[in-house]
Design a protein around this motif. Structure first.
Motif, PDB file in Angstrom:
ATOM      1  N   SER A 262       0.735  -1.147  -0.082  1.00 29.44           N
ATOM      2  CA  SER A 262       0.046   0.153  -0.099  1.00 29.44           C
ATOM      3  C   SER A 262       0.852   1.274  -0.024  1.00 29.44           C
ATOM      4  O   SER A 262       0.379   2.564   0.164  1.00 29.44           O
ATOM      5  CB  SER A 262      -1.004  -0.105   1.011  1.00 29.44           C
ATOM      6  N   LYS A 263       2.237   1.239  -0.120  1.00 32.52           N
ATOM      7  CA  LYS A 263       2.982   2.390  -0.454  1.00 32.52           C
ATOM      8  C   LYS A 263       2.390   3.143  -1.432  1.00 32.52           C
ATOM      9  O   LYS A 263       2.030   2.502  -2.533  1.00 32.52           O
ATOM     10  CB  LYS A 263       4.515   1.970  -0.451  1.00 32.52           C
ATOM     11  N   PRO A 264       2.676   4.557  -1.323  1.00 32.75           N
ATOM     12  CA  PRO A 264       2.267   5.291  -2.414  1.00 32.75           C
ATOM     13  C   PRO A 264       2.601   5.145  -3.941  1.00 32.75           C
ATOM     14  O   PRO A 264       1.824   5.147  -4.812  1.00 32.75           O
ATOM     15  CB  PRO A 264       2.393   6.892  -2.044  1.00 32.75           C
ATOM     16  N   LEU A 265       3.835   4.835  -3.836  1.00 33.63           N
ATOM     17  CA  LEU A 265       4.267   4.571  -5.314  1.00 33.63           C
ATOM     18  C   LEU A 265       4.869   3.001  -5.337  1.00 33.63           C
ATOM     19  O   LEU A 265       5.831   2.647  -6.197  1.00 33.63           O
ATOM     20  CB  LEU A 265       5.563   5.562  -5.531  1.00 33.63           C
ATOM     21  N   PHE A 266       4.091   2.253  -4.859  1.00 30.83           N
ATOM     22  CA  PHE A 266       4.731   0.796  -4.935  1.00 30.83           C
ATOM     23  C   PHE A 266       4.732   0.134  -6.409  1.00 30.83           C
ATOM     24  O   PHE A 266       3.871   0.108  -7.174  1.00 30.83           O
ATOM     25  CB  PHE A 266       3.591  -0.245  -4.257  1.00 30.83           C
ATOM     26  N   GLY A 267       5.933  -0.266  -6.518  1.00 33.50           N
ATOM     27  CA  GLY A 267       6.077  -0.783  -7.809  1.00 33.50           C
ATOM     28  C   GLY A 267       6.323   0.116  -9.171  1.00 33.50           C
ATOM     29  O   GLY A 267       6.483  -0.399 -10.239  1.00 33.50           O
ATOM     30  N   TRP A 268       5.935   1.197  -8.790  1.00 37.42           N
ATOM     31  CA  TRP A 268       6.362   2.242  -9.666  1.00 37.42           C
ATOM     32  C   TRP A 268       7.719   2.313 -10.419  1.00 37.42           C
ATOM     33  O   TRP A 268       8.573   2.510  -9.578  1.00 37.42           O
ATOM     34  CB  TRP A 268       5.965   3.881  -9.390  1.00 37.42           C
ATOM     35  N   ASN A 269       7.972   2.423 -11.575  1.00 37.11           N
ATOM     36  CA  ASN A 269       9.017   2.478 -12.252  1.00 37.11           C
ATOM     37  C   ASN A 269       9.334   3.927 -12.620  1.00 37.11           C
ATOM     38  O   ASN A 269       8.588   4.385 -13.401  1.00 37.11           O
ATOM     39  CB  ASN A 269       9.370   1.925 -13.561  1.00 37.11           C
TER      40      ASN A 269
END
Length: 547
Positions: A262-269
Motif C-alpha cells: 500500500s506504499k504510495p508508489l509501490f512498484g512504480w518505475n
C-alpha cells in the motif's frame, strides 16, 4: 589477507554460511554485512547474488555469478557451489556462502556444513530472514494473533500424504512454500484432507520485493481467483510463492495490515534524469515510497574550457579579495573543493569570508566540506530566494564590496543582476560546464517512449531538453513531475502534460509531491472499487498525442 586468515584459522580457511533473506536487500543483518565486507571469496546462489554483491569488498573473488546482464546462466551450477567453497577454504581463504532465506532451512547448506566439519574447516552460521516468515510479514498477514494458534510450515515439494493429512485435520495456520503453478494443487490437498473449502488463504509472489503481489481467496476459490487475475496459466508458473492458510490470516485483516503493497508508489518505475551523484539520495527517498528508481544521467559535468579564471578567483579567496562567496549548486561546491585540494588548501581558507548557499542540499555539501554557510534562504530555495535575504552593500560594515560566484556555464543572470542592484561587485566565474550526456541503452529509450516508466522527475529545464534530446519524449501515460514553474513551462513546450508540481524548488519536496499524487490515485481507485494499477499498466494499444 590470506596470511592473516591462516594465522586465525590454521592451514585451512573459514566459511560463513550466510542467510541473504527473501529478497529485500534491507533485510540483511548487520553481521551479514560485516562478514561480506571481510570475505576473500563470495559464493552466492544466483537469486541472491545482487542482494549481497554490493556489500562485498572491492577485489573479492566471485566464482559463481551471472555471465552477463542479459541472461542469468551461471558459470558454475549451484550444485557445484560446495566444491568452490571447499577449494577456497582449503587455500586459507575467508569464504562467504550466501543462500536465499535462512541457512538453517537450506538442506544443501546443511550438507556443506557437514563437509566443512569432516575436514576440520571452521565455519559459522549467520541466520537470515526465512521467506516463510518474512514474506507474510511484508504481505500484511500475521501468522498469530492475540488468541494464539499453532503455526505449521510445509514445503510442498517434499510434503507426503501423512503431512497433508495432519494439516487437514488441524486448525493451525499453515505456511506453504510452493510455486505459482502448484499452489492450487496444494490447496486441493488440504481440502481433500479435511480443511473446509471456505478457509481463507493468501498467496504472495516475489515477496519483499517491489514486484510483490498478493491474492486473497479461499481454498475452494483459489483456482478461480488466479484465473480471473490472469495469473494462470503462465509461462512463469515456476516462480516460488508463499501461501498462508487459516482463519487468523483472513483477508479482512490484510486490508488493514498490507503496509508494503500500500506504499504510495509501490512498484512504480520512476525515471530520475540526473547525474548519478545527484540522484543517490533522491533514489533512496523514492525507494522508501515503494518505487523502483532508474537513474538516467542527462547531464555530464566537465571542467571549464579555460581554468585560469577559476584559478585566479580561488587565489583571491586566500588573499582577501572577497567579502562573500555564493554557491548555487552542489556541483559548484565540488568544483571549488577540487580546486582547493589541487592547491593543498582546506576549509580553513574560508576564514573571514561570508558563505552563502542557495538551498539545503548545497548547504549540506558545504558542511561535508567543513564549512557552515552564513546565509541560506529562509523562503524559496532559489536565486530569487537568496536575493531576498542578501544584505545590501554597506561601506561602513563591509570592508570589501566583492562577491565570488562560482557556477555553471549555462546559469541564468538573475543572481548577478540582483547582487549588482544591491551594490555589490560580482566576479561571475565559470566553475564547471554542463554538457548533454550520452544516450541511455536502447531498452531504456524504448521504455521511455513506449510507456514503460510510470513517472519521470524533471529537476530543471535542462533535464527536460536533454532527456528528450537523447532518449525521446515520454509516453502519454507517464506521470510528469516538475520541480518548479520554469521546468514545467519547458516540459509543456516539449509537448508534455505536467501532472505534478513541487510546492517548492527542492528535489525531496518533488519526490514527496509525487508520492502524494500516487497516494491520491490509489485512494481514488479503491473508493471506486477498482484494482490499483500503475500508470504503465494503463497503456492504450495506440499511442495518444498530448494536447
Amino acid at each position: 589477507m590470506a596470511a592473516v586468515n591462516r594465522h586465525l584459522y590454521g592451514a585451512n580457511g573459514h566459511v560463513t554460511f550466510l542467510g541473504a533473506g527473501p529478497g529485500d536487500p534491507g533485510l540483511l543483518t548487520l553481521r551479514a554485512v560485516e562478514a561480506l565486507a571481510q570475505a576473500d571469496v563470495l559464493v552466492a546462489d544466483p537469486e541472491v547474488h545482487a542482494v549481497v554483491r554490493s556489500h562485498a569488498r572491492a577485489g573479492v573473488d566471485v566464482p559463481l555469478q551471472a555471465v552477463d546482464d542479459t541472461d542469468h546462466e551461471t558459470c558454475a551450477t549451484v550444485a557445484g557451489a560446495a566444491d568452490l567453497v571447499m577449494a577456497a577454504a582449503r587455500n586459507g581463504k575467508r569464504v562467504v556462502r550466501a543462500v536465499a532465506g535462512d541457512p538453517g532451512l537450506d538442506a544443501d547448506a546443511a550438507q556443506e556444513m557437514l563437509v566443512c566439519a569432516a575436514e576440520g574447516i571452521t565455519f559459522e552460521v549467520v541466520p537470515g530472514v526465512a521467506a516463510a516468515v518474512g514474506v507474510p510479514a511484508y504481505a500484511g498477514v500475521p501468522l498469530r494473533d492475540a488468541h494464539g494458534t499453532d503455526v505449521r510450515f510445509v514445503d510442498a515439494r517434499t510434503a507426503d500424504e501423512r503431512c497433508w493429512t495432519e494439516m487437514g485435520a488441524s486448525d493451525a495456520t499453515v505456511v506453504i512454500s510452493t510455486t505459482l503453478e502448484t499452489v492450487t494443487a496444494a490447496a486441493s490437498e488440504l481440502v481433500a484432507a479435511g480443511r473446509k473449502p471456505d478457509t481463507p488463504l493468501t498467496v504472495t509472489i516475489a515477496g519483499t520485493t517491489t514486484r510483490q503481489r498478493t491474492w486473497s481467496a479461499t481454498l475452494g476459490t483459489l483456482a478461480q481467483t488466479l484465473k480471473q487475475a490472469k495469473v494462470l496459466p503462465s509461462a512463469d508458473g515456476g516462480q516460488p510463492v508463499i501461501a498462508v492458510v487459516g482463519e487468523r490470516s483472513a483477508p479482512a485483516q490484510r486490508d488493514q495490515l498490507a503496509w508494503f503493497e500500500s506504499k504510495p508508489l509501490f512498484g512504480w518505475n520512476v525515471l530520475v534524469p540526473r547525474t548519478r551523484e545527484q540522484s543517490a539520495s533522491l533514489s533512496e527517498q523514492l525507494r522508501s515510497y515503494g518505487a523502483v528508481p532508474a537513474e538516467v544521467p542527462t547531464i555530464a559535468v566537465e571542467p571549464p574550457r579555460t581554468p585560469q579564471q577559476m584559478e585566479r578567483a580561488v587565489k583571491g579567496l586566500v588573499t582577501g579579495r572577497y567579502e562573500w562567496i555564493a554557491f548555487t549548486s552542489v556541483n559548484a561546491v565540488k568544483a571549488v573543493r577540487e580546486k582547493f585540494e589541487e592547491y593543498g588548501l582546506d576549509a580553513r581558507a574560508f576564514a573571514g569570508i561570508k558563505v552563502a548557499a542557495v538551498g539545503e542540499q548545497t548547504a549540506r555539501a558545504l558542511v561535508e566540506f567543513g564549512v557552515k554557510p552564513d546565509l541560506v534562504p529562509s523562503g524559496e530555495q532559489s536565486a530569487a530566494g537568496l536575493l531576498e535575504d542578501w544584505p545590501p552593500y554597506d561601506p561602513v560594515f563591509d570592508p570589501i564590496d566583492r562577491v565570488f560566484l562560482p557556477r555553471a556555464d549555462i546559469a541564468t543572470e538573475t543572481l548577478v543582476a540582483g547582487l549588482i542592484e544591491l551594490g555589490w561587485e560580482v566576479d561571475d566565474v565559470t566553475a564547471y560546464r554542463t554538457v548533454r550526456a550520452s544516450p541511455p541503452p536502447a531498452t531504456t529509450r524504448e521504455m521511455i517512449k513506449g510507456g514503460g516508466f510510470d513517472a519521470v522527475l524533471f529537476t530543471s529545464s535542462s533535464t527536460v531538453r536533454n532527456l528528450v534530446g537523447i532518449a525521446g519524449k515520454p509516453h502519454n501515460v507517464t506521470v510528469i513531475a516538475c520541480i518548479g514553474p520554469a521546468t514545467a513551462k519547458t516540459a509543456e513546450e516539449h509537448g508534455l502534460r505536467v501532472d505534478v508540481m513541487s510546492p517548492e524548488p527542492s528535489v525531496h519536496r518533488l519526490a514527496e509531491a509525487l508520492a502524494d499524487f500516487g497516494a491520491e490515485r490509489r485512494a481514488a481507485a479503491l473508493e471506486a472499487g477498482e484494482a490499483v494499477k500503475r500508470p504503465s499498466e494503463k497503456r492504450p494499444t495506440r499511442r495518444r498525442t498530448r494536447s
